[in-house]
Enzyme design. Structure first.
Site, PDB file in Angstrom:
ATOM      1  N   ASP A 195       1.150  -0.946  -0.195  1.00  0.00           N
ATOM      2  CA  ASP A 195      -0.441  -0.019   0.402  1.00  0.00           C
ATOM      3  C   ASP A 195       1.118   0.898   0.098  1.00  0.00           C
ATOM      4  O   ASP A 195       2.775   1.694   0.131  1.00  0.00           O
ATOM      5  CB  ASP A 195      -0.683  -0.196   1.172  1.00  0.00           C
ATOM      6  CG  ASP A 195      -1.764   0.755   0.988  1.00  0.00           C
ATOM      7  OD1 ASP A 195      -3.312   0.844   1.749  1.00  0.00           O
ATOM      8  OD2 ASP A 195      -2.237   1.638   0.213  1.00  0.00           O
TER       9      ASP A 195
HETATM   10  C1  GLC Z   1      -4.449   4.762  -0.325  1.00  0.00           C
HETATM   11  C2  GLC Z   1      -5.386   3.375   0.130  1.00  0.00           C
HETATM   12  C3  GLC Z   1      -5.098   2.046  -0.927  1.00  0.00           C
HETATM   13  C4  GLC Z   1      -4.949   2.953  -1.970  1.00  0.00           C
HETATM   14  C5  GLC Z   1      -3.596   2.661  -2.080  1.00  0.00           C
HETATM   15  C6  GLC Z   1      -3.797   4.019  -3.395  1.00  0.00           C
HETATM   16  O1  GLC Z   1      -3.447   5.078   1.166  1.00  0.00           O
HETATM   17  O2  GLC Z   1      -5.381   2.417   1.042  1.00  0.00           O
HETATM   18  O3  GLC Z   1      -6.803   1.381  -0.313  1.00  0.00           O
HETATM   19  O4  GLC Z   1      -5.248   1.969  -3.150  1.00  0.00           O
HETATM   20  O5  GLC Z   1      -3.360   4.023  -1.692  1.00  0.00           O
HETATM   21  O6  GLC Z   1      -3.983   4.959  -3.677  1.00  0.00           O
END
Ligand code: GLC
Length: 738
Positions: A291
């Site tokens: 993430d």
């Molecule tokens: C965010 C979220 C995730 C998302 C990623 C990209 O912090 O936790 O769900 O897909 O970053 O934006």
């Protein structure tokens, strides 16, 4: 004859030259070669730096996500593996891709990714609401819409579906998943993966699905975000892992690791769950992306002292691609050279990434045709799918005295009051991508259109979503006094749910309950419409409303289904996919809890009820459905026998309606204490007025009656199993032998 032989000669020369040329072309460029051979051929040609860069995901475009502080690249490296693509059209993608394909040494295309969670531009119902439709065909259909709009806008992979089972409404991200039940999350995960990925990832109407956030993120302690999840092995296997296993079987191309620590281990460095379960045990052959900065955050979690150590833990833990913190690019080459990370492990990560890129057809078709926005967004079929999902996902929670649908002969004047009456922004929900408020039909406009000239509408905003300004109460009260019924539109700001949106209470701000009470004091029938991204504590509101419609955050359909329910054009068929607690203090409270050691009145709260306000599966209809007795093909079976349970449901009303039949299993005695009941199948059908439909639950005893232990081993024991639907129950006995 001579001319023919010359032609044949020329043709054979061309073919042999073509083959010769092709021989000169590296194998990985041969679209006819098997993907695995192309992957290995390309991998064998890559330098260490080129491999490391494939595991790097950064972003390009305007980053409007306040939670994702990041360093924008001033130049895009030609060898970068992936970019989060924040531009609403394929032009920038194509220009980046063209530079990469023409100027990089091997011409490995970039994979572009984006958060289209419930639509790209045609925004549809949030996932928590989608699950209330119990219509997985529809969920697949809207995911298909999102796939088409995303791919045609330059996106190859979407960070969706989110399938984190959640039972704590204080956690803002409960809105992004499909509720409290592992089975519901599994079914909707399969639907979303199928919708996104279609028949072929190479098709420019498909995108790669990335399931998230692996694993246990939904059990964030006390509903706070980015924190710890402490989950027993038993619960991990019976609750949090099943949706991911279902998605792997459905062919999901990628998985995203979570922000949480799982039992003290950062989810983004958890070799046991990533390598051990996801890749080895389940055979997942796509790639795992972290993430946003979740690798870097391993330092914050107190597990890595340095960012370099965090990189080592993450990649050795099974994370193949690092999102947003640029740490793989900074440290991985050194880690390989010093032997802290093996090149074999790096090769495996790159292999997985290249495999998805080949499946997406990026080498043959790296560019996306540029189409006019009106040719790719909000197409009639897309809008229709979003509206159908909104119709089927709204839940009629209360309908005192059959107030709804309105008796049109008694409605001449309606008071439309409350902060969400004319709102369109918040009805889009969180994570609304390129959704546009002007695309959304407000409740006010929908009701005005629905009831037309013969009903006068008096509008008064009354109050805000929070704060203490009651200055608008009187105007709204006077509107109510003039009306035959009051439509009161309350709920949440869309940013009150989603990421980094935990709330200490699931009750709405007090001003809203005070406002509703004021409306109720008019003595007029009050219909409460709520738009929200979490289960709410309605205990201070429910008594002040004669009817309550839960609309969730429906996207562009906005208030249309609500107006339809008021008029009777829409017969509500939604049922709750998450329990509505009586108050925050009851959390966690969910349908599939285990039995207490004391039944009856012992062990319950002394200061209030232990029952929820609205149960999982609750939802009213304008139709009346009567369930017949459940029939079973065999009621004494061995574990290897497949059986069928059937129930006939009759619509005894004069209104056509859709009914979702939820099949539960109860195993009253098992070597592991099981939930009081577990949802094991569901199906939704239209049942015409006065007619009947038969619903069939095909039972595989091991999968549907059996259970899983703390090591993930499924088992089934002899004894009685109760199968229920619609309040009817039948018992099946499993025996050693017949
Ligand atoms: C965010 C979220 C995730 C998302 C990623 C990209 O912090 O936790 O769900 O897909 O970053 O934006």
């Amino acid at each position: 004859m001579k001319r023919l032989s010359v032609a044949i000669l020329l043709l054979s020369i061309l073919i042999s030259n073509g083959a010769a040329l092709r021989k000169k072309e590296p194998l990985y460029r041969n679209p006819d070669a098997p993907i695995e051979k192309r992957v290995e051929d390309l991998l064998s040609r890559m330098t260490l730096k080129e491999k490391v860069y494939q595991t790097w995901q950064s972003y390009v475009g305007l980053n409007s996500n306040p939670n994702n502080a990041g360093v924008i690249l001033d130049t895009i490296p030609l060898e970068i593996g992936s970019l989060i693509y924040l531009e609403p059209g394929p032009e920038l993608r194509n220009s980046i891709q063209e530079k990469v394909m023409k100027e990089s040494r091997l011409g490995i295309p970039v994979l572009f990714a984006y958060d289209a969670i419930h639509g790209y531009r045609t925004i549809y119902q949030i996932p928590l609401g989608q699950a209330c439709s119990w219509n997985t065909d529809l969920a697949e259909k809207v995911s298909r819409v999102s796939a088409m709009e995303s791919r045609m806008s330059g996106v190859d992979l979407v960070f969706s579906p989110m399938i984190d089972v959640a039972r704590d409404g204080r956690w803002g991200r409960i809105s992004e998943g499909y509720g409290e039940c592992p089975y519901v999350n599994s079914r909707f995960c399969i639907a979303a993966v199928r919708g996104y990925q279609g028949e072929s990832l190479a098709d420019h109407s498909s995108v790669a699905a990335c399931m998230k956030h692996y694993v246990g993120y939904g059990m964030s302690e006390a509903g706070r975000d980015y924190t710890s999840s402490d989950i027993s092995d038993q619960s991990l296997w019976e609750t949090y892992l099943p949706p991911y296993e279902a998605g792997v079987k459905a062919g999901a191309a990628a998985v995203m690791s979570g922000f949480n620590t799982l039992n003290g281990i950062p989810a983004s460095a958890d070799k046991g769950t990533i390598e051990g379960i996801l890749k080895s045990r389940w055979g997942f052959n796509g790639f795992v992306v972290s993430d946003w900065c979740s690798v870097k955050q391993i330092v914050n979690q107190g597990v890595a002292e340095t960012e370099k150590e965090a990189v080592r833990l993450a990649i050795n833990g099974g994370v193949d691609m690092d999102m947003g913190d640029n740490l793989n690019m900074e440290h991985l080459e050194e880690l390989i050279k010093e032997g802290s990370v093996s090149e074999k492990r790096l090769d495996e990560a790159v292999r997985r990434i290249l495999r998805v890129k080949f499946k997406l057809g990026l080498f043959e078709n790296p560019y996306i045709d540029v189409t006019a926005p009106e040719k790719r967004y909000l197409l009639p079929a897309h809008v229709a799918a979003a509206e159908q999902m909104a119709d089927e996902s709204m839940v009629l929670l209360k309908n005192e005295g059959g107030l709804l649908p309105f008796d049109r002969s008694r409605i001449r004047r309606l008071a439309l009051v409350g902060p969400l009456c004319k709102d369109n922004v918040n009805l889009l929900g969180n994570w609304s991508a390129f959704g546009t408020a002007s695309d959304v039909t407000t409740i006010y406009k929908a009701v005005a259109d629905e009831f037309g000239e013969d009903v006068e509408i008096i509008y008064a905003r009354g109050c805000g979503l929070d704060g203490n300004d009651e200055s608008g109460f009187q105007e709204a009260f006077e509107a109510a006094m003039k009306a035959d019924a009051v439509i009161c539109c309350l709920g949440e700001d869309r940013m009150w749910s989603g990421e980094n949106a935990s709330r200490s209470t699931i009750a709405l701000p007090e001003i809203q309950s005070r406002f509703l009470a004021k409306m109720a004091s008019s003595g007029r029938p009050v219909i409460l419409i709520i738009s929200n991204g979490r289960p709410l504590d309605l205990s201070c509101m429910a008594d002040n409303a004669d009817a309550i419609i839960e609309m969730w955050q429906p996207g562009i359909a906005g208030g249309k289904p609500v107006a339809g329910i008021l008029s009777g054009r829409v017969n509500p068929s939604g049922r709750l996919s998450v329990t509505f607690p009586y108050c925050t203090g009851q959390i966690p409270i969910y349908y599939c809890r285990r039995n207490s050691a004391r039944r009856g009145s012992q062990g319950l709260y002394q200061d209030m009820t232990s029952e929820p306000m609205y149960r999982f599966g609750h939802g009213l209809s304008f139709s009346v459905f009567e369930y017949g007795d459940i029939r079973i093909s065999d009621n004494v079976i061995t574990a290897d026998m497949k059986i069928k349970a059937e129930v006939t449901v009759t619509n005894v009303s004069d209104t056509d309606g859709k009914e979702a039949v939820l099949w539960y299993v109860t195993d009253p005695f098992c070597s592991i204490a099981r939930p009081v009941r577990e949802l094991r199948f569901f199906e939704k059908k239209m049942i015409r007025a006065g007619e009947s439909e038969t619903f069939v639950f095909e039972i595989d005893p091991l999968m549907d009656l059996g259970y899983v232990d703390r090591n993930g081993n499924r088992f089934i024991e002899t004894g009685d199993y109760h199968i229920s639907a619609g309040g009817r129950t039948i018992t099946v006995k499993v025996v050693e032998r017949l």
